[in-house]
Design a protein around this motif. Structure first.
Motif, PDB file in Angstrom:
ATOM      1  N   ARG A 139      70.962  68.851  33.586  1.00  0.00           N
ATOM      2  CA  ARG A 139      70.116  68.499  34.999  1.00  0.00           C
ATOM      3  C   ARG A 139      69.064  69.300  35.194  1.00  0.00           C
ATOM      4  NH1 ARG A 139      72.739  66.901  40.107  1.00  0.00           N
ATOM      5  NH2 ARG A 139      73.677  69.164  39.773  1.00  0.00           N
ATOM      6  N   LEU A 140      69.264  70.582  35.094  1.00  0.00           N
ATOM      7  CA  LEU A 140      68.239  71.583  35.438  1.00  0.00           C
ATOM      8  C   LEU A 140      67.130  71.705  34.405  1.00  0.00           C
ATOM      9  CD1 LEU A 140      70.680  74.321  37.137  1.00  0.00           C
ATOM     10  CD2 LEU A 140      69.093  72.783  38.326  1.00  0.00           C
ATOM     11  N   GLN A 141      67.381  71.753  33.347  1.00  0.00           N
ATOM     12  CA  GLN A 141      66.394  72.195  32.325  1.00  0.00           C
ATOM     13  C   GLN A 141      65.176  71.227  32.318  1.00  0.00           C
ATOM     14  OE1 GLN A 141      67.954  72.300  28.377  1.00  0.00           O
ATOM     15  NE2 GLN A 141      65.870  73.202  27.657  1.00  0.00           N
ATOM     16  N   PRO A 142      65.129  69.934  32.394  1.00  0.00           N
ATOM     17  CA  PRO A 142      63.734  69.381  32.770  1.00  0.00           C
ATOM     18  C   PRO A 142      63.158  69.567  33.934  1.00  0.00           C
ATOM     19  CG  PRO A 142      65.501  67.721  32.871  1.00  0.00           C
ATOM     20  CD  PRO A 142      66.274  68.878  32.499  1.00  0.00           C
ATOM     21  N   LEU A 143      63.634  69.889  34.963  1.00  0.00           N
ATOM     22  CA  LEU A 143      63.102  70.399  36.137  1.00  0.00           C
ATOM     23  C   LEU A 143      62.371  71.724  35.868  1.00  0.00           C
ATOM     24  CD1 LEU A 143      65.604  68.923  38.951  1.00  0.00           C
ATOM     25  CD2 LEU A 143      63.423  67.792  37.890  1.00  0.00           C
ATOM     26  N   ILE A 144      63.219  72.655  35.347  1.00  0.00           N
ATOM     27  CA  ILE A 144      62.455  73.737  35.082  1.00  0.00           C
ATOM     28  C   ILE A 144      61.247  73.809  34.334  1.00  0.00           C
ATOM     29  CG2 ILE A 144      62.973  76.101  33.682  1.00  0.00           C
ATOM     30  CD1 ILE A 144      66.171  75.852  34.593  1.00  0.00           C
ATOM     31  N   GLU A 145      61.306  73.036  33.244  1.00  0.00           N
ATOM     32  CA  GLU A 145      60.083  72.704  32.374  1.00  0.00           C
ATOM     33  C   GLU A 145      59.034  72.007  33.261  1.00  0.00           C
ATOM     34  OE1 GLU A 145      61.714  70.282  29.366  1.00  0.00           O
ATOM     35  OE2 GLU A 145      62.585  71.743  28.280  1.00  0.00           O
ATOM     36  N   GLN A 146      59.154  71.212  34.296  1.00  0.00           N
ATOM     37  CA  GLN A 146      58.305  70.761  35.246  1.00  0.00           C
ATOM     38  C   GLN A 146      57.512  71.979  35.964  1.00  0.00           C
ATOM     39  OE1 GLN A 146      59.493  67.318  37.597  1.00  0.00           O
ATOM     40  NE2 GLN A 146      60.536  66.664  35.866  1.00  0.00           N
ATOM     41  N   ALA A 147      58.413  72.809  36.304  1.00  0.00           N
ATOM     42  CA  ALA A 147      57.926  73.838  37.267  1.00  0.00           C
ATOM     43  C   ALA A 147      57.048  74.754  36.282  1.00  0.00           C
ATOM     44  CB  ALA A 147      59.044  74.771  37.959  1.00  0.00           C
ATOM     45  N   HIS A 148      57.532  75.119  35.301  1.00  0.00           N
ATOM     46  CA  HIS A 148      56.869  75.993  34.168  1.00  0.00           C
ATOM     47  C   HIS A 148      55.491  75.310  33.903  1.00  0.00           C
ATOM     48  CE1 HIS A 148      60.577  78.201  32.515  1.00  0.00           C
ATOM     49  NE2 HIS A 148      60.108  78.745  34.023  1.00  0.00           N
ATOM     50  N   ALA A 149      55.353  74.026  33.742  1.00  0.00           N
ATOM     51  CA  ALA A 149      54.092  73.219  33.451  1.00  0.00           C
ATOM     52  C   ALA A 149      52.998  73.620  34.290  1.00  0.00           C
ATOM     53  CB  ALA A 149      54.611  71.977  33.203  1.00  0.00           C
ATOM     54  N   ARG A 150      53.397  73.957  35.543  1.00  0.00           N
ATOM     55  CA  ARG A 150      52.640  74.188  36.882  1.00  0.00           C
ATOM     56  C   ARG A 150      52.600  75.638  37.019  1.00  0.00           C
ATOM     57  NH1 ARG A 150      51.104  69.619  39.413  1.00  0.00           N
ATOM     58  NH2 ARG A 150      52.207  67.861  38.753  1.00  0.00           N
ATOM     59  N   SER A 151      53.034  76.476  36.016  1.00  0.00           N
ATOM     60  CA  SER A 151      52.791  77.864  36.215  1.00  0.00           C
ATOM     61  C   SER A 151      53.732  78.496  37.220  1.00  0.00           C
ATOM     62  CB  SER A 151      51.219  78.255  36.233  1.00  0.00           C
ATOM     63  OG  SER A 151      50.543  77.923  35.093  1.00  0.00           O
ATOM     64  N   VAL A 152      54.549  78.033  37.506  1.00  0.00           N
ATOM     65  CA  VAL A 152      55.758  78.348  38.705  1.00  0.00           C
ATOM     66  C   VAL A 152      56.910  79.118  38.161  1.00  0.00           C
ATOM     67  CG1 VAL A 152      56.851  77.784  40.874  1.00  0.00           C
ATOM     68  CG2 VAL A 152      54.913  76.686  40.476  1.00  0.00           C
ATOM     69  N   ARG A 153      57.138  79.966  38.572  1.00  0.00           N
ATOM     70  CA  ARG A 153      58.162  80.837  38.154  1.00  0.00           C
ATOM     71  C   ARG A 153      59.712  80.061  38.567  1.00  0.00           C
ATOM     72  NH1 ARG A 153      57.083  85.845  39.891  1.00  0.00           N
ATOM     73  NH2 ARG A 153      58.222  85.790  41.811  1.00  0.00           N
ATOM     74  N   VAL A 154      60.700  80.164  38.034  1.00  0.00           N
ATOM     75  CA  VAL A 154      61.681  79.550  38.479  1.00  0.00           C
ATOM     76  C   VAL A 154      63.245  80.419  38.511  1.00  0.00           C
ATOM     77  CG1 VAL A 154      63.556  77.735  37.985  1.00  0.00           C
ATOM     78  CG2 VAL A 154      61.510  77.205  37.555  1.00  0.00           C
ATOM     79  N   SER A 155      63.523  80.633  39.690  1.00  0.00           N
ATOM     80  CA  SER A 155      64.820  81.471  39.694  1.00  0.00           C
ATOM     81  C   SER A 155      66.153  80.538  40.305  1.00  0.00           C
ATOM     82  CB  SER A 155      64.666  82.362  41.114  1.00  0.00           C
ATOM     83  OG  SER A 155      65.694  83.267  41.235  1.00  0.00           O
ATOM     84  N   LEU A 156      66.956  80.869  39.826  1.00  0.00           N
ATOM     85  CA  LEU A 156      68.239  80.001  39.906  1.00  0.00           C
ATOM     86  C   LEU A 156      69.337  80.689  40.785  1.00  0.00           C
ATOM     87  CD1 LEU A 156      69.381  78.336  36.474  1.00  0.00           C
ATOM     88  CD2 LEU A 156      67.804  77.378  38.401  1.00  0.00           C
TER      89      LEU A 156
END
Length: 271
Positions: A139-156
């Motif tokens: 569930r998380l992986q595609p949302l992380i990819e969406q954030a990265h596509a907008r140059s936003v760092r992701v922390s879990l």
């Protein structure tokens, strides 16, 4: 209106504060929401914390708008444009309202440096656990990819489980934010030592995989220094409840400076 012109803003501290302090201002909004006159000001709180040396501002806008509201998020992001050397972090559940803010802010060209994915239910009192792997990975992986596509760092947001760090890396996250309540609530020296051992082990596992390390939840002036001395590589602490409570007595400026001093103490070389 900003309290200071951009040219008046002091630069972010460099080479001194080894761990960045991001101030969570949710509790300022919670107090504001008990009346309809915009007092206390969320924007003023953020600006005073930045002026005092905080390296970032964090908000966690929940769907029920119990504290931070959507308008606050956009106004704070606009404010952060005047502080280009500081960071804006939004926490929340990516399956609720968080990704809408990620898309909207970046589409408007407003600053958003990091989003922290937190597995809260909509009516949850406060954050109280991290993500589970492998259960949450797909569930998380595609949302992380969406954030990265907008140059936003992701922390879990994660519990201190060393064995889970490989799964965090595999799903594509940039950092973990360790949920620190188990350390903050430890009542004895033995319990606290054991808790610190778990966080240190998880931090070493994360660092070995190239993950950045954040931490937050019930860190305060009494326990912050010991945590940072024991847990290696913490890049950022996000502190809200305790810091805002301290600010009620000491004021924003003195409080932020004292938290920065506690961070400095963690990295002081003793002879």
């Amino acid at each position: 209106m900003p309290l200071f012109r951009q040219s008046d803003h002091p630069p972010a501290p460099t080479g001194v504060h080894k761990t960045a302090l991001s101030v969570n201002i949710n509790k300022v909004a919670l107090l504001r929401n008990t009346r309809h006159i915009d007092i206390p000001s969320v924007l003023r709180a953020a600006e005073l914390c930045l002026e005092a040396g905080a390296q970032g501002i964090t908000v966690h806008p929940r769907p029920d708008e119990r504290h931070i509201r959507p308008d606050d998020v956009y106004e704070l992001a606009a404010l952060m444009k005047d502080w280009p050397d500081r960071e804006f972090n939004i926490e929340g559940n990516p399956f609720q309202n968080l990704m809408g803010f990620v898309r909207d802010l970046t589409a408007r060209g407003l600053p958003l440096h990091q989003c922290t994915f937190v597995p809260d239910s909509e009516d949850q009192f406060t954050s109280d656990h991290g993500w589970s792997f492998p259960a949450d990975a797909d569930r998380l992986q595609p949302l992380i990819e969406q954030a990265h596509a907008r140059s936003v760092r992701v922390s879990l947001f994660m519990d201190p489980v060393a064995e889970a760090m490989a799964a965090v890396k595999a799903v594509g996250a940039d950092r973990v934010e360790f949920y620190t309540e188990s350390y903050a609530r430890a009542s004895s020296g033995t319990e606290r030592s054991e808790a610190l051992g778990r966080f240190a082990s998880a931090a070493r596992a994360a660092a070995a995989l190239g993950l950045g390390i954040n931490a937050g939840h019930d860190l305060n002036r009494d326990n912050l220094t010991a945590f940072l001395r024991s847990v290696p590589g913490v890049q950022e602490v996000s502190i809200g409840h305790a810091l805002i409570a301290d600010a009620l007595e000491l004021g924003y400026t003195a409080t932020v400076k004292d938290y920065l001093r506690r961070i400095d103490e963690a990295f002081a070389v003793t002879t």
